[in-house]
Enzyme design. Structure first.
Site: not given
Length: 395
Positions: A39, A137, A169, A225, A271, A324, A326
């Site tokens: 997944k 869940r 699970h 799993r 920053y 930041c 990028d």
């Protein structure tokens, strides 16, 4: 027009490590089949390449959360058994049934929807009933599970579904001695016994994720799993790292320095100047940021919070200042010899003493799962270790 990728960073994925990890996991669970959980785009490593490598390594099932992932695997020609388990009432159930994808049933509405879709297309849907054994869940608490089980067996009698599995699970599998682990195992055993007593002929019973595959043989049942362990990362780092279980991290994230410059003492970096140089030094800019999945929580400040580690020129350094969108900055130290274009390793196998995804998880106060799965789509994946040679079920 042909677009040539020139992205100054890449995630190198070793498919040979994926295959070897699956073999190691099979050795840890010799009485069970292995479902490789792929997944989240193969935990950030690439859905189809990882799936094929896992099958080459001996996995006989694939597991995905989203239905689109299951259909993508089928579109890639993969014919092995696939289970998908996270869908809403709008899911393309008929398409999934026609593609021979196994479906989890975790609520009464899901059974009704699957039965309706199966009747529409005239095919028998393969279903795995999910019991909530304590995670709180997705899944049915035992009283609801018992009711849906009866309804599923009635639908099976008419040919609409085949009840092929029961599953659950863990909540605390990464803490093998936690009392809930045993308590959930007991609830699961009761659910399986109930299903079999009422006439279900189960192909698979499955409860063990990566942590339980490696630490709890009593719950291996017919199928394990593993997810994160397929990618060579430990689900129980406080118990043992990858090497303790015969695993090798499959992803190395690397980039090229795009700027190197000398700065004086007292230079604020990035920053808000969370990091300020204490002496004249050299700074290097790495072109990856939070838009690429680099955690902003991996930022570094002085004097009390070093950033996540990176490997430059055989030295382990740390992010200086805030990550930041990028890019981020590394303090290369006075007199550094690096130049633009030199390689920076963010994390990898750790074999050469370099940083690992687990090191990054600790620096960002998270888990190694998040470090690899959050890696952005714009970062190219480069595959090494020989391409997969099978399509799972077409050999």
């Amino acid at each position: 027009m042909t677009v040539v990728s020139s992205y100054p960073a890449r995630a190198v994925v070793d498919l040979g490590a994926i295959r070897a990890n699956v073999r190691a996991l099979a050795d840890h669970a010799p009485t069970a089949q292995v479902m490789a959980v792929v997944k989240a785009d193969g935990y950030g490593h690439g859905l189809v390449p990882v799936a094929l490598a896992a099958l080459d390594g001996g996995a006989t099932w694939l597991g995905v959360a989203q239905t689109s992932e299951a259909l993508a695997l089928r579109a890639a020609g993969i014919r092995t058994r696939i289970l998908t388990w996270l869908y809403s009432p709008s899911a393309p159930l008929r398409e999934l049934i026609e593609a021979d994808v196994d479906l989890s049933v975790a609520a009464p509405w899901a059974l009704a929807a699957v039965v309706s879709a199966a009747r529409e297309c005239g095919r028998t849907a393969r279903i795995h009933l999910k019991v909530d054994t304590g995670l709180g869940r997705n899944g049915m608490l035992p009283p609801v599970f018992a009711e849906v089980l009866d309804d599923a067996l009635k639908a099976q009698a008419e040919g609409a579904v085949a009840v092929v599995g029961v599953w659950s699970h863990f909540a605390f599998a990464d803490e093998p001695a936690h009392p809930t682990v045993l308590a959930q195992a007991v609830v699961f055993a009761e659910a399986v016994a109930l299903a079999e007593a009422r006439g279900a002929d189960l192909e698979v019973r499955h409860l063990a994720n990566s942590a339980a595959t490696l630490t709890n043989p009593a719950v291996h049942y017919d199928l394990v799993r593993p997810g994160i362990a397929v990618y060579g990362l430990s689900p129980v780092p406080q118990v043992g790292g990858p090497q303790a279980y015969g695993l090798v991290p499959a992803m190395t994230l690397e980039a090229e320095l795009i700027s190197v410059k000398d700065v004086p003492a007292g230079q604020g970096v990035s920053y808000a100047h969370a990091y300020t140089t204490s002496h004249a030094t050299t700074l290097g800019v790495v072109p990856l940021g939070y838009a690429d999945g680099i955690p902003r929580h991996a930022s570094g400040s002085l004097p009390n919070r070093p950033g996540a580690p990176v490997r430059v020129g055989g030295r382990t350094l740390a992010i200086a200042g805030r990550v930041c969108m990028d890019q981020f900055v590394v303090d290369l130290g006075p007199g550094a010899v690096e130049v633009a274009g030199d390689r920076v390793e963010l994390f990898g196998t750790g074999a050469d003493g370099g940083p690992t995804a687990q090191d990054w998880a600790q620096a960002a106060d998270t888990i190694n799962y998040e470090i690899v799965t959050r890696l952005g789509a714009r970062v190219p994946r480069v595959y090494v270790g020989e391409p997969a040679t099978t399509r799972g079920g077409t050999r």
